[in-house]
Design an enzyme around this catalytic site. Structure first.
Site, PDB file in Angstrom:
ATOM      1  N   GLU A  34     -24.595 -69.796  26.883  1.00 43.80           N
ATOM      2  CA  GLU A  34     -25.072 -68.786  26.263  1.00 43.80           C
ATOM      3  C   GLU A  34     -26.705 -68.269  25.949  1.00 43.80           C
ATOM      4  OE1 GLU A  34     -22.910 -68.058  22.467  1.00 43.80           O
ATOM      5  OE2 GLU A  34     -21.030 -67.813  23.732  1.00 43.80           O
ATOM      6  N   GLU A  50     -14.918 -70.113  26.972  1.00 42.78           N
ATOM      7  CA  GLU A  50     -14.747 -70.039  25.500  1.00 42.78           C
ATOM      8  C   GLU A  50     -13.860 -68.533  25.167  1.00 42.78           C
ATOM      9  OE1 GLU A  50     -17.785 -70.435  22.585  1.00 42.78           O
ATOM     10  OE2 GLU A  50     -18.779 -71.816  23.552  1.00 42.78           O
TER      11      GLU A  50
HETATM   12  C1  BGC Z   1     -20.527 -70.504  20.830  1.00 41.52           C
HETATM   13  C2  BGC Z   1     -19.838 -71.587  19.995  1.00 41.52           C
HETATM   14  C3  BGC Z   1     -19.292 -70.842  18.793  1.00 41.52           C
HETATM   15  C4  BGC Z   1     -18.330 -69.708  18.854  1.00 41.52           C
HETATM   16  C5  BGC Z   1     -17.989 -68.803  17.789  1.00 41.52           C
HETATM   17  C6  BGC Z   1     -20.116 -69.002  20.843  1.00 41.52           C
HETATM   18  O1  BGC Z   1     -20.987 -68.173  20.592  1.00 41.52           O
HETATM   19  O2  BGC Z   1     -20.700 -70.868  22.161  1.00 41.52           O
HETATM   20  O3  BGC Z   1     -20.803 -72.508  19.866  1.00 41.52           O
HETATM   21  O4  BGC Z   1     -19.071 -71.594  17.722  1.00 41.52           O
HETATM   22  O5  BGC Z   1     -19.192 -68.614  19.763  1.00 41.52           O
HETATM   23  O6  BGC Z   1     -18.814 -68.221  17.391  1.00 41.52           O
END
Ligand code: BGC
Length: 450
Positions: free
Chosen positions: A166, A354
């Protein structure tokens, strides 16, 4: 809901990041990171929480790999702490840091779980920050040296490498909004950081190719599909600016070797020289990658606002479901985003690196954690991902965020994203939530039995 089956080689995983889970912040020769510094300054984090101990994964990694095995993960995405490897960010290597990741990777491979390593998930060595951090072009060079060390040390065991997590959050949340380390509020600094982080990505891709090791290298971008608040021309303009700011500022250099023109023009109008770029930089940034990682949590709905620097402001749709982060649950946005990436950017494999949700989980009387809302969230997003595959998108895998509850940056331990509950108060006990059981079933069936 109909029964859905994913393609045969689809990979199922879960993700974490070093600072959020490891703890052991000053053990075995590790150097200070910008997050150590930022959390130790009172007032930056909810409850003044820190990652000093976090989930103590540094000491409990074997138990954690056991749990991954129990869930049946094909793959596990973790990040490497740069200051554990190079305490000053450059120069002397800390062998004990390398050994930790070797032990972890050995354990994963023994369990039949494919490691996917992120080189940078935000814990920059503090020593480098003292010389300007990512704003200083030297950091690009040091990152590349660090990447080369990791390829050399672990390239024979790790076959999936993610250069950065990110860049948008690194640059904007850390340097424009000041909510993350290093905590600046400076537009030009943020743009310089974004450029240098992207440049370091390109250099690390090049080094990967030169290293001759087998495997794949890519980058993870946080993308949220943007929708206009209305059909009006003005809201359409707002949508384009927001999309350029959030998504295309990072997608376009990586895939097309250029920055979005209109937004660049606007920055040039507001700032004399928004950031420094050298001839050839864009060529490096757009080196061919093997896959794209995307992090998807929610969408953005925007309307035109001429008082805003970038002409847009974000709206909060009513009559929608929200997570504990106050993020709208909008699975359709994942399908739309994936289709857009396929049409406009790449036919290479895409991994959802993610996806997940925070909710206020409690341990029930039966000792379990019945996180029904997260179960629903995940099911809906599996459906959305599957829909994109059905429509021809080359989606190759899915990593749930997160394997376990952890240090949620500015929110500390207040927000729980895990599919495994961590009882911080009770000797860090781990409890599989219902969502972990769901994922286990989905992996067994390679789909949803509905
Ligand atoms: C990040 C994580 C974070 C998740 C939830 C993403 O922006 O890579 O490290 O915990 O979002 O906020």
């Amino acid at each position: 809901m109909a029964k859905i089956i994913f393609p045969k080689n689809f990979e199922w995983g879960a993700a974490t990041a070093s600072y959020q889970i490891e703890g052991a912040y000053d053990e075995d020769g590790k150097g200070e990171s910008i997050w150590d510094r930022f959390t130790h300054q009172k007032g930056n984090i909810v409850n003044n929480d820190t990652g000093d101990v976090a989930c103590d994964h540094y000491h409990r990694y074997q138990e954690d790999v056991e749990l991954m095995k129990e869930i049946g993960l094909d793959t596990y995405r973790f990040s490497i702490s740069w200051p554990r490897i190079l305490p000053a960010g450059k120069g002397k290597i800390n062998q004990k840091g390398i050994d930790f990741y070797k032990r972890l990777v050995d354990e994963l491979l023994k369990a039949g779980i494919k490691p996917a390593a992120t080189l940078y998930h935000w814990d920059l060595p503090q020593k480098l920050q003292e010389n300007g951090g990512w704003e200083n072009r030297d950091t690009v060079k040091y990152f590349n040296e660090y990447a080369q060390i990791m390829y050399r040390e672990l390239g024979d065991q790790i076959s999936r490498w993610i250069t950065h997590n990110e860049p948008m959050v690194v640059s904007m949340v850390g340097n424009l909004w000041g909510e993350h380390a290093p905590g600046f509020k400076d537009q030009q600094k943020a743009l310089q950081v974004a450029h240098n982080v992207l440049l370091s990505h390109g250099m690390a891709v090049q080094s990967f190719r030169e290293s001759g090791i087998e495997g794949e290298v890519g980058i993870t971008l946080n993308l949220n599909h943007v929708y206009p608040n209305s059909e009006s021309k003005k809201d359409q303009i707002a949508k384009d600016y927001c999309d350029a700011f959030n998504n295309r500022w990072f997608l376009d250099p990586v895939f097309k070797g250029r920055y979005p023109e209109k937004l660049m023009a606007l920055y040039q109008e507001k700032f004399d020289n928004p950031f420094v770029m050298q001839t050839g930089d864009l060529e490096i940034i757009s080196r061919d990658i093997d896959f794209l990682g995307i992090n998807y949590y929610s969408r953005a709905v925007v309307e035109y606002d001429e008082n805003e620097l970038l002409n847009f402001k974000t709206n909060k749709p009513e009559a929608a479901d929200y997570t504990a982060m106050d993020w709208e649950v909008y699975p359709q946005g994942l399908t739309d985003l994936l289709k857009r990436l396929d049409q406009e950017y790449t036919k290479k494999p895409i991994f959802i690196t993610e996806n997940g949700a925070a909710y206020d989980d409690q341990i029930a009387e039966d000792g379990r954690v019945h996180d029904q809302k997260r179960v629903d969230y995940l099911e809906q997003h599996f459906q959305a991902a599957h829909q994109a595959i059905k429509e021809g998108v080359n989606l190759a895998g899915y990593y749930a965020w997160s394997l376990m509850d952890n240090f949620e940056w500015a929110f500390g331990y207040d927000k729980r994203f895990g599919i495994i509950y961590v009882d911080y108060e009770n000797d860090q006990q781990r409890i599989l939530k219902d969502s972990a059981r769901l994922l286990k079933k989905v992996i067994e069936n390679n789909g949803l039995e509905k």
